[in-house]
Structure formats: C-alpha cells, structure tokens
Design an enzyme around this catalytic site. Structure first.
Site, PDB file in Angstrom:
ATOM      1  N   HIS A   3      -5.930  -4.091   4.299  1.00 28.97           N
ATOM      2  CA  HIS A   3      -5.635  -2.692   4.010  1.00 28.97           C
ATOM      3  C   HIS A   3      -4.623  -2.565   2.866  1.00 28.97           C
ATOM      4  O   HIS A   3      -3.708  -3.387   2.737  1.00 28.97           O
ATOM      5  CB  HIS A   3      -5.066  -1.998   5.246  1.00 28.97           C
ATOM      6  CG  HIS A   3      -6.095  -1.661   6.277  1.00 28.97           C
ATOM      7  ND1 HIS A   3      -7.214  -0.901   5.993  1.00 28.97           N
ATOM      8  CD2 HIS A   3      -6.182  -1.989   7.602  1.00 28.97           C
ATOM      9  CE1 HIS A   3      -7.939  -0.770   7.092  1.00 28.97           C
ATOM     10  NE2 HIS A   3      -7.347  -1.425   8.079  1.00 28.97           N
ATOM     11  N   CYS A  39      -7.824  -1.111  -0.452  1.00 31.56           N
ATOM     12  CA  CYS A  39      -7.757   0.259  -0.958  1.00 31.56           C
ATOM     13  C   CYS A  39      -6.526   0.434  -1.853  1.00 31.56           C
ATOM     14  O   CYS A  39      -5.515  -0.254  -1.673  1.00 31.56           O
ATOM     15  CB  CYS A  39      -7.666   1.244   0.207  1.00 31.56           C
ATOM     16  SG  CYS A  39      -9.096   1.224   1.309  1.00 31.56           S
TER      17      CYS A  39
END
Length: 413
Positions: free
Chosen positions: A222, A278
């Site tokens: 992430h 991301c």
C-alpha cells in the site's frame, strides 16, 4: 542463529556438520575463517578475482572468504601440511581466540556467509535471510507487504516479490545471496516488512556502495499521501509507503527514502527503484519526471524558499512507479496463473522476459498498451465481470536524478 551470535561472544562458534568445522578469528588480521582438526593448507585461485589464496581446508566443500574481493570460493585440496593457516590473511600461526570479540559487528557478514555455506541445510541461513552477504556488485531489497491481519490485506504482493526475485536472478544475474526478501511469510523476524526492518534493509542496500554497483529497491504494497509540511512537493503532498506495522509505527515518507538511498549514491553507482503501490509516482523525490505524452523530462523542483536536496552524491537513481501521485495501483487475477499479481510487476517482468533489450521508452509504451488491452477486454466481457472487475486507471511513471534519452537507453538492472 543470528540472534544467538549477538548475545553470546564465545571464543569459538562450532557448527555441527560432517566436517566438524570451527569458525575462529585470526590473531593477526582479526578476520573470521574456517579451521578444523586435523587441518591442512591448500593454495588455490579465487574463482571471482583469480588472486592466489591460502586456506585451511578439511574437505572439497570448505568455503573460503577471499581477502581481495571478499567473495566466497570453494578451494580444492592441495599439498597438505600439519599447521593452521588463517583463511583470510594466510598467517601461519595458531589462531588467537582472545581477539574474537574485538570488531565483532564488522565481521557478522563473514560469519553469516560461512555458516550459510558450510552448515547443514537444517541450520544454514537462507540466501534471502543472510543479513550481511558477501561483497558483490549487485544488491537488491525486495519487499512484499500483505497486511494479512488487517481488513485491507493484499493477496498478490508475495507473488510479486517472488516474480521480481526470479527476474533479477535469471535475467540480470543477481547473486542469490545478495537479494534480501522481506515478506510476512519469512521465519526470520528481521525479514518481516516492518518499518524498522525495511529502513535497516535500505541502509544495508547502499552501505559502502562503489562505482560499478547496481542496486535495486522493490516494493509491493500500500501507498498513501499526507500533507507536505516542508514545502518540497509541487502538489503539496508527501508520498509514503506503508510497512506492515504502519498504523503503530507510521509510514515511510518519500523524504526519508530519498535521504536513505538516494543521497549516498556515489559516482558510478546506479540505483533502480520499482514501486508497485498507490500514489507512488514521485516516491523517491527525484529531480526529473518523464512526461510520456510530450516525450520530455519535466523539472520536479518545488518553488520552495529553502534549498531542497533531491540529488545523489554523484550516482544515478531511477524510479519506475506503478502510477502517478494522484492515482491508485491495482492487483489483478486477469493474468491467469496462481493467485493475484500487481499490474505493474506482472507486465514489467513479462515485457523484459520477452524483450531483453527493451529501452526505457519502449517499456513505458508497452506497459500502457497492455493496460489498455486489459481494459478493452473487460469492456467486452459480461455484465457480471464488468461489475466485479473495475477498470484499471494507472499510468506508470518514470523519474530520475538526471536526464537521459529514454528511446536509446536499454533498461538494465
């Protein structure tokens, strides 16, 4: 094994093995080498740097750490003499044990390497868990964070890390012992992708880097953004990576990544960062970002009053990110095979295997074309597939510490 070495400073470390090998410290050079009783001297040539070496050997599989290139070789038995010889400096005297504890931290790499080569398989350190492997010109840190105990867990990150490791070994000839893999599946606590372990691995990656070194940092997990308080970001946000314990320990901010693995790069050293996360577009805070539509390098310097350091100490840092800072990266099962894969990682490794001499520009084009193909195939799929498989909206981004011609420069790690 490593924890026991930290806490106990015996005069000798004995590994139970068929050769009854003992690791000792030489009284003269204070380095660690192998010896056994009875011992024999063998002269041979290092298979890495071809320099002549002298080693105590007990079998044809006794490892030797070359004092010239610091790599491990396997000597062959030669003329035997009943005396002890230091495997590092070749001093023909009895190895002094009282000096063993001095300079201990500096020689953990040699102990770890010798143990992993000489000990039985049940005791040997795995290649990815060796904390300080031998000196090589290629080194890599691969992180696959799954967040298995959290609601936002990821299923493809371990596959990504393994895929990247295979690519480095087979396509770019990285030594297995010089690749450190951090995932939640590792048994060694030092290889769990916590914030502390990742930062320690990044410091290991660039430590004592020399001209000609090729370094790789890979991350699959992430990524998030947070407000920029130092005014060193054009968009007003810092990019960050999420270790497995980021809720408790915090994220790894792009400023910290930059100061840890970009600043130390000396002239002649090349670092590649491949980040499948991301909001990872400018995760290394490098000077230039490549605009694929306009085919130009754009300045990434913010209009800050304070001097902002985004450059190296002479080396080159190149980052390939899964998406732009404002976008999200995806993992998918659309590629077939077992489990999920990160879109960037899968397409990147596939393109390099199919086109070994691909340029940076062609690689960027290939990634975008493949993403568009995936989206078109989903548009033609059934209603249920379109509901459960959202469109991939991510544009891989290339950034660098210096400009180069992406149309001619071959992608090489």
């Amino acid at each position: 094994m490593e924890a026991s070495l930290k806490n106990k400073r015996y005069k000798k470390i004995i590994v139970s093995s068929p050769t009854n090998t003992t690791i000792q410290r030489c009284y003269a050079c204070k380095n660690v080498c192998n010896s056994s009783q009875p011992s024999a001297e063998a002269r041979f040539f290092c298979r890495w740097c071809k320099s002549e070496c002298v080693s105590v050997v007990t079998s044809r599989t006794t490892p030797y750490l070359c004092s010239t290139c610091h790599n491990v070789s396997i000597p062959t038995l030669g003329q035997e003499k009943s005396r002890e010889v230091c495997g590092i400096c070749s001093q023909v005297k009895k190895i002094g044990t009282k000096f063993f504890k001095h300079g201990y931290p500096d020689n953990r790499n040699k102990i770890g390497t010798l143990l992993s080569r000489e000990a039985p398989s049940s005791m040997a350190l795995s290649s990815s868990s060796s904390s300080f492997p031998g000196r090589h010109s290629k080194r890599a840190v691969l992180c696959g964070v799954s967040y298995t105990k959290m609601k936002f867990k990821l299923k493809g990150t371990v596959n990504d890390a393994n895929n990247m490791r295979e690519l480095l070994i087979k396509n770019f000839k990285f030594p297995n012992e010089c690749i450190r893999v951090l995932t939640e599946q590792e048994k060694n606590a030092d290889l769990i992708p916590t914030k502390h372990n990742i930062m320690e691995s990044l410091r290991w990656l660039v430590k004592d880097c020399q001209a000609g070194d090729s370094l790789v940092f890979y991350f699959s997990g992430h990524g998030l953004q947070q407000p920029d308080f130092k005014e060193d970001e054009i968009d007003g946000f810092d990019e960050a990576l999420c270790p497995v314990d980021f809720i408790k320990e915090g994220m790894i901010i792009d400023n910290d990544i930059n100061s840890t693995i970009v600043w130390p790069l000396k002239s002649g050293v090349t670092l590649h960062a491949i980040v499948d996360a991301c909001h990872s577009g400018t995760i290394l805070d490098l000077l230039y970002v490549y605009n694929l539509e306009r085919n130009i390098w754009e300045d990434n310097k913010p209009p800050s009053k304070e001097p902002i350091r985004k450059h190296t100490s002479g080396g080159v840092a190149i980052c390939l990110s899964a998406c732009e800072d404002s976008q999200s990266a995806n993992d998918s099962t659309v590629f077939g095979g077992k489990g999920m894969n990160g879109v960037l990682t899968y397409l990147l490794t596939k393109a390099i295997r199919e086109h070994p001499q691909i340029t940076y520009g062609a690689l960027l084009d290939k990634l975008q074309i493949e993403i568009k193909k995936i989206n078109r195939s989903r548009c033609r799929s059934s209603i249920l597939q379109r509901i459960f498989h959202r469109k991939i909206v991510q544009d891989p981004l290339l950034s660098s510490s210096e400009k180069f011609d992406v149309s001619t420069k071959i992608f090489a790690l």
